[in-house]
Design a protein around this motif. Structure first.
Motif, PDB file in Angstrom:
ATOM      1  N   ASN A  57       4.902  -4.648  -0.219  1.00  0.00           N
ATOM      2  CA  ASN A  57       4.874  -3.854   1.011  1.00  0.00           C
ATOM      3  C   ASN A  57       4.316  -2.466   0.674  1.00  0.00           C
ATOM      4  O   ASN A  57       4.962  -1.675  -0.019  1.00  0.00           O
ATOM      5  CB  ASN A  57       6.301  -3.757   1.561  1.00  0.00           C
ATOM      6  CG  ASN A  57       6.414  -2.918   2.799  1.00  0.00           C
ATOM      7  OD1 ASN A  57       5.490  -2.215   3.200  1.00  0.00           O
ATOM      8  ND2 ASN A  57       7.576  -2.982   3.417  1.00  0.00           N
ATOM      9  N   ASN A 110       3.892   0.133   2.546  1.00  0.00           N
ATOM     10  CA  ASN A 110       4.704   1.218   3.099  1.00  0.00           C
ATOM     11  C   ASN A 110       5.834   1.563   2.126  1.00  0.00           C
ATOM     12  O   ASN A 110       6.073   2.725   1.817  1.00  0.00           O
ATOM     13  CB  ASN A 110       5.258   0.832   4.473  1.00  0.00           C
ATOM     14  CG  ASN A 110       5.939   1.995   5.154  1.00  0.00           C
ATOM     15  OD1 ASN A 110       5.414   3.105   5.183  1.00  0.00           O
ATOM     16  ND2 ASN A 110       7.117   1.741   5.701  1.00  0.00           N
ATOM     17  N   THR A 134       5.905   5.095   0.217  1.00  0.00           N
ATOM     18  CA  THR A 134       6.852   6.029   0.844  1.00  0.00           C
ATOM     19  C   THR A 134       8.306   5.760   0.500  1.00  0.00           C
ATOM     20  O   THR A 134       9.162   6.600   0.737  1.00  0.00           O
ATOM     21  CB  THR A 134       6.732   5.982   2.381  1.00  0.00           C
ATOM     22  OG1 THR A 134       7.205   4.713   2.852  1.00  0.00           O
ATOM     23  CG2 THR A 134       5.303   6.227   2.837  1.00  0.00           C
TER      24      THR A 134
END
Length: 136
Positions: free
Chosen positions: A64, A66, A70
């Motif tokens: 992932n 993201n 982050t």
């Protein structure tokens, strides 16, 4: 103090490496397709940004983006949490299978070398075959 994006990326690469690739950068390279030197630099924090082709490789391996960049979400892309857990479990199972195969070889060598163990040869053979069958 809030972490910068480079620190998050480093921590997440380290997490993936340790949790799913037994700390082995070469295994992670084979699993993700990301260049070994790039993985090492990310792990060590000497590289704090990645190019688009590296991101594509991470994404194609199910990571992932993201979460990777982050820290938000789960490490693996999946439509739901169960699929993410299953993907992680499959990788861990593969790692454990490799460990069992290595142990099987070590046990076989010990049984051959240590005649004082006095295990019946049929019992030895049956135990080793059972272990080998379990990891096929």
């Amino acid at each position: 103090m809030k972490k910068d994006s480079g620190e998050i990326l480093q921590e997440n690469v380290q997490y993936l490496l340790e949790e799913y690739y037994e700390g082995n950068v070469s295994k992670m390279q084979r699993g993700t397709g990301v260049n070994r030197s790039v993985l090492s630099e990310l792990k060590n924090g000497t590289k704090t940004e990645v190019n688009s082709s590296t991101l594509v490789r991470f994404a194609q391996s199910g990571i992932n983006l993201n979460w990777l960049l982050t820290g938000t979400g789960t490490p693996f892309t999946a439509s739901d949490q169960e699929e993410a857990a299953e993907l992680g479990a499959r990788q861990l199972l593969g790692n454990r299978t490799t460990q069992i195969k290595k142990l099987t070889g070590e046990i076989e060598a010990l049984l051959s070398a240590e005649t004082e163990l006095r295990l019946d040869r049929d019992v030895q053979t049956a135990l080793l075959e059972l272990l080998k069958t379990a990891v096929r």
